[in-house]
Every structure is written in structure tokens, then in C-alpha cells.
Design a protein around this motif. Structure first.
Motif, PDB file in Angstrom:
ATOM      1  N   ALA A  13     -16.351   8.032  15.176  1.00 36.17           N
ATOM      2  CA  ALA A  13     -15.096   8.568  15.713  1.00 36.17           C
ATOM      3  C   ALA A  13     -14.486   9.586  14.747  1.00 36.17           C
ATOM      4  O   ALA A  13     -14.132  10.703  15.136  1.00 36.17           O
ATOM      5  CB  ALA A  13     -14.110   7.427  15.982  1.00 36.17           C
ATOM      6  N   GLU A  14     -14.394   9.213  13.480  1.00 33.02           N
ATOM      7  CA  GLU A  14     -13.760  10.120  12.513  1.00 33.02           C
ATOM      8  C   GLU A  14     -14.635  11.355  12.275  1.00 33.02           C
ATOM      9  O   GLU A  14     -14.117  12.460  12.103  1.00 33.02           O
ATOM     10  CB  GLU A  14     -13.465   9.369  11.212  1.00 33.02           C
ATOM     11  N   ALA A  15     -15.957  11.169  12.293  1.00 34.63           N
ATOM     12  CA  ALA A  15     -16.848  12.328  12.127  1.00 34.63           C
ATOM     13  C   ALA A  15     -16.653  13.316  13.279  1.00 34.63           C
ATOM     14  O   ALA A  15     -16.631  14.530  13.076  1.00 34.63           O
ATOM     15  CB  ALA A  15     -18.308  11.878  12.050  1.00 34.63           C
ATOM     16  N   ALA A  16     -16.497  12.793  14.496  1.00 28.65           N
ATOM     17  CA  ALA A  16     -16.280  13.663  15.666  1.00 28.65           C
ATOM     18  C   ALA A  16     -14.971  14.440  15.512  1.00 28.65           C
ATOM     19  O   ALA A  16     -14.902  15.641  15.791  1.00 28.65           O
ATOM     20  CB  ALA A  16     -16.267  12.832  16.946  1.00 28.65           C
ATOM     21  N   ILE A  17     -13.946  13.733  15.055  1.00 27.02           N
ATOM     22  CA  ILE A  17     -12.652  14.384  14.843  1.00 27.02           C
ATOM     23  C   ILE A  17     -12.790  15.506  13.819  1.00 27.02           C
ATOM     24  O   ILE A  17     -12.301  16.615  14.008  1.00 27.02           O
ATOM     25  CB  ILE A  17     -11.606  13.332  14.405  1.00 27.02           C
ATOM     26  N   ARG A  18     -13.506  15.219  12.751  1.00 22.63           N
ATOM     27  CA  ARG A  18     -13.658  16.242  11.699  1.00 22.63           C
ATOM     28  C   ARG A  18     -14.570  17.374  12.126  1.00 22.63           C
ATOM     29  O   ARG A  18     -14.517  18.468  11.577  1.00 22.63           O
ATOM     30  CB  ARG A  18     -14.171  15.593  10.422  1.00 22.63           C
ATOM     31  N   ALA A  19     -15.432  17.102  13.126  1.00 21.17           N
ATOM     32  CA  ALA A  19     -16.288  18.169  13.661  1.00 21.17           C
ATOM     33  C   ALA A  19     -15.515  19.054  14.635  1.00 21.17           C
ATOM     34  O   ALA A  19     -16.095  19.943  15.251  1.00 21.17           O
ATOM     35  CB  ALA A  19     -17.507  17.561  14.341  1.00 21.17           C
ATOM     36  N   GLY A  20     -14.243  18.770  14.809  1.00 24.89           N
ATOM     37  CA  GLY A  20     -13.419  19.635  15.657  1.00 24.89           C
ATOM     38  C   GLY A  20     -13.298  19.169  17.094  1.00 24.89           C
ATOM     39  O   GLY A  20     -13.048  19.974  18.000  1.00 24.89           O
ATOM     40  N   LEU A  21     -13.435  17.867  17.314  1.00 29.14           N
ATOM     41  CA  LEU A  21     -13.255  17.319  18.666  1.00 29.14           C
ATOM     42  C   LEU A  21     -11.851  17.657  19.177  1.00 29.14           C
ATOM     43  O   LEU A  21     -10.862  17.421  18.496  1.00 29.14           O
ATOM     44  CB  LEU A  21     -13.430  15.789  18.611  1.00 29.14           C
ATOM     45  N   ASN A  61     -16.016  12.337  34.324  1.00 29.89           N
ATOM     46  CA  ASN A  61     -15.600  13.513  35.096  1.00 29.89           C
ATOM     47  C   ASN A  61     -14.463  14.274  34.418  1.00 29.89           C
ATOM     48  O   ASN A  61     -14.351  15.497  34.571  1.00 29.89           O
ATOM     49  CB  ASN A  61     -15.284  13.112  36.536  1.00 29.89           C
ATOM     50  N   MET A  62     -13.640  13.570  33.646  1.00 32.91           N
ATOM     51  CA  MET A  62     -12.661  14.281  32.804  1.00 32.91           C
ATOM     52  C   MET A  62     -13.388  15.101  31.740  1.00 32.91           C
ATOM     53  O   MET A  62     -13.016  16.234  31.454  1.00 32.91           O
ATOM     54  CB  MET A  62     -11.721  13.267  32.134  1.00 32.91           C
ATOM     55  N   VAL A  63     -14.438  14.504  31.176  1.00 33.80           N
ATOM     56  CA  VAL A  63     -15.250  15.236  30.192  1.00 33.80           C
ATOM     57  C   VAL A  63     -15.835  16.494  30.843  1.00 33.80           C
ATOM     58  O   VAL A  63     -15.819  17.585  30.255  1.00 33.80           O
ATOM     59  CB  VAL A  63     -16.383  14.343  29.630  1.00 33.80           C
ATOM     60  N   TYR A  64     -16.332  16.341  32.074  1.00 33.27           N
ATOM     61  CA  TYR A  64     -16.938  17.459  32.814  1.00 33.27           C
ATOM     62  C   TYR A  64     -15.938  18.610  32.923  1.00 33.27           C
ATOM     63  O   TYR A  64     -16.243  19.758  32.570  1.00 33.27           O
ATOM     64  CB  TYR A  64     -17.358  16.950  34.196  1.00 33.27           C
ATOM     65  N   GLY A  65     -14.745  18.287  33.373  1.00 32.39           N
ATOM     66  CA  GLY A  65     -13.714  19.322  33.524  1.00 32.39           C
ATOM     67  C   GLY A  65     -13.373  19.967  32.193  1.00 32.39           C
ATOM     68  O   GLY A  65     -13.334  21.206  32.072  1.00 32.39           O
ATOM     69  N   ALA A  66     -13.151  19.136  31.182  1.00 38.83           N
ATOM     70  CA  ALA A  66     -12.746  19.678  29.882  1.00 38.83           C
ATOM     71  C   ALA A  66     -13.877  20.496  29.254  1.00 38.83           C
ATOM     72  O   ALA A  66     -13.623  21.517  28.610  1.00 38.83           O
ATOM     73  CB  ALA A  66     -12.324  18.536  28.953  1.00 38.83           C
ATOM     74  N   ALA A  67     -15.124  20.068  29.474  1.00 40.68           N
ATOM     75  CA  ALA A  67     -16.270  20.774  28.897  1.00 40.68           C
ATOM     76  C   ALA A  67     -16.355  22.207  29.462  1.00 40.68           C
ATOM     77  O   ALA A  67     -16.826  23.118  28.789  1.00 40.68           O
ATOM     78  CB  ALA A  67     -17.564  20.022  29.173  1.00 40.68           C
ATOM     79  N   CYS A  68     -15.892  22.379  30.696  1.00 40.94           N
ATOM     80  CA  CYS A  68     -15.942  23.704  31.323  1.00 40.94           C
ATOM     81  C   CYS A  68     -15.032  24.703  30.606  1.00 40.94           C
ATOM     82  O   CYS A  68     -15.183  25.910  30.782  1.00 40.94           O
ATOM     83  CB  CYS A  68     -15.559  23.603  32.793  1.00 40.94           C
ATOM     84  N   THR A  69     -14.106  24.215  29.802  1.00 42.03           N
ATOM     85  CA  THR A  69     -13.232  25.133  29.051  1.00 42.03           C
ATOM     86  C   THR A  69     -13.884  25.561  27.745  1.00 42.03           C
ATOM     87  O   THR A  69     -13.318  26.358  27.002  1.00 42.03           O
ATOM     88  CB  THR A  69     -11.891  24.462  28.720  1.00 42.03           C
ATOM     89  N   GLY A  70     -15.069  25.003  27.427  1.00 36.26           N
ATOM     90  CA  GLY A  70     -15.779  25.391  26.209  1.00 36.26           C
ATOM     91  C   GLY A  70     -15.266  24.693  24.963  1.00 36.26           C
ATOM     92  O   GLY A  70     -15.722  24.970  23.857  1.00 36.26           O
ATOM     93  N   LYS A  71     -14.320  23.780  25.137  1.00 40.24           N
ATOM     94  CA  LYS A  71     -13.806  23.058  23.970  1.00 40.24           C
ATOM     95  C   LYS A  71     -14.754  21.930  23.591  1.00 40.24           C
ATOM     96  O   LYS A  71     -15.634  21.557  24.366  1.00 40.24           O
ATOM     97  CB  LYS A  71     -12.401  22.513  24.274  1.00 40.24           C
ATOM     98  N   ARG A  72     -14.567  21.397  22.386  1.00 42.96           N
ATOM     99  CA  ARG A  72     -15.419  20.288  21.942  1.00 42.96           C
ATOM    100  C   ARG A  72     -14.890  18.984  22.549  1.00 42.96           C
ATOM    101  O   ARG A  72     -13.775  18.569  22.253  1.00 42.96           O
ATOM    102  CB  ARG A  72     -15.452  20.219  20.418  1.00 42.96           C
TER     103      ARG A  72
END
Lengths: 368, 178
Positions: A13-21, A61-72
Motif C-alpha cells: 500500500a505505501e509503495a503504491a502511494i509513493r509510486a504516485g497512486l 469499474n471505478m478503476v476502469y473509469g479512473a484509468a481512462c483519465t491516465g492517472k495512476r
């Protein structure tokens, strides 16, 4: 940076946050819950998005929508929860948007139990969702690797517009070990030319997994496949131990890979020349490396906490060049090193044969 | 060099935290260490145990079938782990909660009235530290000073006032030799 003692789940979890999640969506399930719990505190604290959804279907499906914005973006779950996400994963693969999924595997099938298992290998590596797609699948075997591979998962997902999966299990998730976290990366501010972010001042972009015209869908399928070839050529990772002069090799991934390391060391101390190959990417699979290994050892032992799902991939790589043996514990049972050691000794002292299937031989021994 | 320790007892006896403190102390000494709890649909008063592996090299399995040292805080833990201690290893028994002697004679056995000593010190929650003192006196893979440093650095802020009495608990336990 100094090392901290951390649970695998929290390290991820913390690694993901530091990777810019930038956004996390998930639904609690044991033995993964600490990951979501950590996100629930840290993400709002950092002004980033955290949503505990109503179900795993909602989360993916929330991930799907958010992923379409190109964010991590990412989600995490454990086996039964990951099963529920399969439709969404296929849509995400078809839309070619990057995301990270963490699967902290537990015993199954069905509701099963909450003990460690590796029985989602096929579900993750060989599909699970419908259609022709592949996921990049990284299998850590320690807390430090959980950290490093989580960061890598985001980079690879973005690079290849693909789904990266961190495939871990209940024992790695619950275990504490010292690990060194990376520094906090700045959040992305520039996004790819496919990302939807509002059309003001530019042409409309469109993301979908619907290609009604079959030839158009074939173009996408071929593109996915060519991209996968590129991933296979560039992204295979594995770790080897004591293989230089080995007469025999053990192949195991994740937590079983490290348990096998204990067995290999004891066998070495007894004079058996055995080494270990631990796939770090189980997808793409180190096929060439295992194929090459098969030309210089007398036998290969595959060990897993499933009924031989990776064994099938090893067999394809070995292609009958050398005898393969198999050992597994199922249903959430974690093997002790002495069980794998006994298999190494047996392999080193018995007449190995090419005919028959290693799974059948193992199953016959289990019944005995 | 590698050593494996199991600490086992009822939930609430500080079994998991005692293992974590050993892990912190080992990490601060620059060693490789793993800590893994038993986990399941557990509840307070149920059984809890953890395995700690400390090594100079990369650790393979975080679980050991035959650990070198076991601390048992109650009778069910003694029944479960006595047969599993590696021959020549150490078994530290909380005599306040166990009404029988160990049966094996190929291991070193340490009897400590953990709860009684902790209550003498004014806080029965110190039982785990008394038992850890006894463990390290008989299986010195870390020193008491390593543990005191770990306590100082990792005991939550609200419990820092209990540091001195934790040190005392460690030292009282360390008076018991097999």
C-alpha cells in the motif's frame, strides 16, 4: 533511507502511494484488508482519492473509469473478490488503459478459506476474463520485493497500456520483514495522448472496448498481441540460486519460492547439487530460461501451492528434454521446507522418467 | 547462522507484540528477520502464536517445523509445541499458567512463573517481557540490551512511561537458567 519492519500488505500500500497512486478503489477481504485499511487513512491525508466501494464489481469499474483519465489507479482484493472483478478486467484490457491489481491469494475454490494459496495463477496468468488478453504478473517473495514490484507494476502498466498484477498470498501479506520504501514520487501532471480529461481546446478522444465491426476488433487484438510479444521480449524477470553447477533444479514462485530456498540450502549441505529458479514475472514467463536450464540439469522439481498451474508452463518450456517432478500442498496448506527437501532427495536418488505426467505421479504419492 | 523462535499463548497475552519486539531488535542489529503470525478467524482468548526467524543470510521459509526455541504462555501451547522443539533446543514455560512439567529430556526446559513475576512488578501485561528475558538468557541470539533498545524505540509513545518496568521484567525473567 532506513529499513522499516512492515507487513507485506502495508508495504504494498505505501509503495503504491509513493509510486504516485492517485486513486484507490476497493472492498475489504481477508487476508488483504490491511492494504485497504492503510489506503483509507493515507490517501485522504494526502488529498488523493480513496473509495470503499459497495462491492468488488463497483471497485473494478471505478478503476476502469479512473484509468481512462491516465492517472495512476489501483485496486486490491483476494481470490474470491478477484473472481468478481474478471468482467471489468477484460473491459480494461480491451480498452487498453493501465491499472494495477493486487491479488493476495487465499485458499479456494469457492469461499474456501483465508489461508495462503497460489491457486489464482491460472485466473491471472491465463486469462480469467474473456477475450484475448494478457496481464503482466509480478510475484514477490518478500516484503522488499513486494515494495519494488509494486512500483514496477505501475511503470509497466503505463508503458504498455496494460494491466499489471502483483500476485502475492496471505502469508506474504501478513508477514513482517524489514523493507526499504522508495522516496515519494511527485504525482503525474502530464497525461498520455489517449487519456480523457475534458475536451476544452482539443479534439474529442474516445475510449471503449466495443468494436462492433469484426475487422476493427481484429486490429485491436493484433495490436494487443504484438504488444505482448514486446513484453515477452523485454520484461521477463527471475532470480536464480546455486544453479551454476547444479545437477537438479527446483522451480517455484512467490512464498513457495522462498520456502524452496531453505530446502535447496539443506540439500546442498547434504551434497546434492541442486539450485533454484524463482520466476519473478510469472507473466511473461521465463520460458527461455527454463528451456535452457532443461539442457543442463538431470531433473526439474516444480513446487507450488496449487495443483500444478505453473507446472503446465514449465512443461511447455522443458518440452520433454528432461524429467519433471511435481510437489504441491493445496487448499491453504503451506509446505514446510522438509517436505520439499524430501522431494529433492527423492529426485536425486531415484530413476527419473520422461513418460507419464508429473502431476499424476505426485497425486499417487499423496494418496499413499 | 539462523535461529527460529515460536511464541505461543492466548490472544491478549502479548504474544504477537513480543515477537515483533524481537524482530525490531534483530533488525536494528542488522540481521535479516521475518515475523509471521498465525492468522485465521481468531478472537480474544483464542490461541495466538507467531514465528520469528533471525538470520545472517537471506531467509527462506518464514515458518519452521522444528523451531530452536519456543516460549509457551499456556497449557494448550505446551501441548502443541513441546513435541516440536528441535532436539537440543530451548522450551520456556510460563509456569503460572501450566500445571505440568515438560516430558522431553532432549531439550533444555526453563520454568518461569511469568504472571506471578509480572504481578509482583505491578502489571500482569509484563508477562511477555518476563518470558522473553528467560528466552534470551537461555538462547542468547540477542542481548537484553538489544531488547531494551527495541523497547525504547518501538514501544508506543503512550507506553513509554512503562519502559523502566519493562526492563525490570526482562531482567527478572533472565534470572532463570535451564
Amino acid at each position: 533511507m532506513t529499513k522499516e519492519l512492515m507487513k507485506g500488505n502495508i508495504a504494498i500500500a505505501e509503495a503504491a502511494i509513493r509510486a504516485g497512486l492517485q486513486a484507490y478503489f476497493g472492498y475489504p477481504i481477508t487476508p488483504q484488508t490491511e492494504l485497504l485499511e492503510w489506503m483509507s487513512a493515507r490517501m485522504p491525508e494526502l488529498g488523493r482519492a480513496f473509495v470503499q466501494s459497495e462491492s468488488e464489481l463497483g471497485a473494478i469499474n471505478m478503476v476502469y473509469g479512473a484509468a481512462c483519465t491516465g492517472k495512476r489507479v489501483m485496486t486490491s482484493s483476494s481470490s474470491p473478490g478477484v473472481s468478481l472483478m474478471m468482467e471489468g478486467l477484460s473491459y480494461i484490457a480491451g480498452t487498453e488503459v493501465p491499472m494495477v491489481l493486487v491479488d493476495v491469494m487465499r485458499g479456494g475454490p469457492g469461499l474456501g478459506n483465508i489461508a495462503p494459496s497460489q491457486s489464482d495463477y491460472n485466473q491471472i496468468v491465463h486469462g480469467g476474463g474473456h477475450g484475448d488478453y494478457h496481464t503482466i504478473c509480478l510475484a514477490p517473495s518478500s516484503v522488499q520485493e513486494s515494495i519494488d514490484l509494486t512500483v514496477l507494476a505501475f511503470d509497466l502498466a503505463e508503458k504498455y497500456r496494460a494491466i499489471s498484477v502483483v500476485l502475492t498470498d496471505g502469508s506474504l501479506g501478513q508477514m513482517m520483514e524489514p523493507g526499504e520504501l522508495p522516496p515519494m514520487q511527485p504525482l503525474k501532471t502530464k497525461f498520455s495522448d489517449w487519456a480523457v480529461s475534458g475536451t476544452e481546446g482539443r479534439e474529442r478522444r474516445f475510449l471503449s472496448s466495443i468494436y462492433i465491426d469484426p475487422p476493427a476488433e481484429e486490429v485491436i487484438n493484433l495490436r494487443l498481441l504484438r504488444r505482448w510479444q514486446q513484453i515477452q521480449a523485454s520484461e521477463v524477470r527471475y532470480k536464480d540460486y546455486y544453479l551454476d553447477d547444479a545437477d537438479f533444479a527446483v522451480v517455484g514462485f512467490g512464498s513457495v519460492g522462498r520456502i524452496a530456498l531453505s530446502a535447496v540450502r539443506t540439500a546442498r549441505a547434504e551434497g546434492i547439487k541442486v539450485g533454484l529458479l524463482r520466476p519473478v514475472t510469472v507473466s511473461p514467463f521465463p520460458t527461455q530460461q527454463i528451456s535452457e536450464l532443461a539442457t543442463r540439469v538431470k531433473g526439474i522439481l516444480v513446487t507450488e501451492m496449487n495443483s500444478g498451474q505453473m507446472l503446465d508452463d514449465v512443461n511447455l518450456a522443458v518440452a520433454g528434454k528432461v524429467p519433471v517432478e511435481f510437489f504441491a500442498r493445496l487448499g491453504g496448506v503451506v509446505p514446510f521446507p522438509d517436505e520439499i527437501l524430501a522431494e529433492i532427495r527423492r529426485m536425486a536418488t531415484s530413476d527419473l522418467k520422461l513418460e507419464g505426467h508429473p502431476r499424476d505421479r505426485w497425486l499417487a504419492r499423496m494418496a499413499a | 547462522m539462523q535461529t527460529e523462535i515460536v511464541i505461543s499463548g492466548f490472544g491478549g497475552q502479548g504474544v504477537l507484540f513480543a515477537g515483533q519486539l524481537l524482530s525490531y531488535a534483530a533488525m536494528d542489529r542488522g540481521k535479516n528477520v521475518t515475523w509471521i503470525p498465525s492468522y485465521g478467524p481468531e478472537m480474544r482468548g483464542g490461541t495466538a502464536n507467531c514465528t520469528v526467524v533471525v538470520s545472517d543470510e537471506e531467509i527462506g521459509s518464514p515458518l519452521a517445523r522444528n523451531p530452536e526455541a519456543v516460549v509457551v504462555m499456556n497449557l494448550p501451547s505446551l501441548d502443541k509445541y513441546e513435541p516440536l522443539v528441535k532436539p537440543g533446543g530451548v522450551l520456556v514455560i510460563n509456569q503460572s499458567m501450566v500445571d505440568r512439567k515438560a516430558k522431553r529430556n532432549d531439550i533444555r526446559v526453563v520454568y518461569i512463573k511469568g504472571n506471578d513475576i509480572a504481578e509482583e512488578l505491578g502489571n500482569k501485561r509484563l508477562t511477555n517481557m518476563v518470558m522473553i528475558g528467560g528466552l534470551l538468557a537461555n538462547h542468547p541470539f540477542l542481548t537484553l540490551e538489544d531488547m531494551e533498545k527495541a523497547l525504547k524505540e518501538h514501544l508506543p509513545a503512550k507506553h513509554q512511561k512503562l519502559l523502566e518496568v519493562n526492563y525490570q521484567a526482562l531482567r527478572r525473567g533472565a534470572e532463570y537458567k535451564a
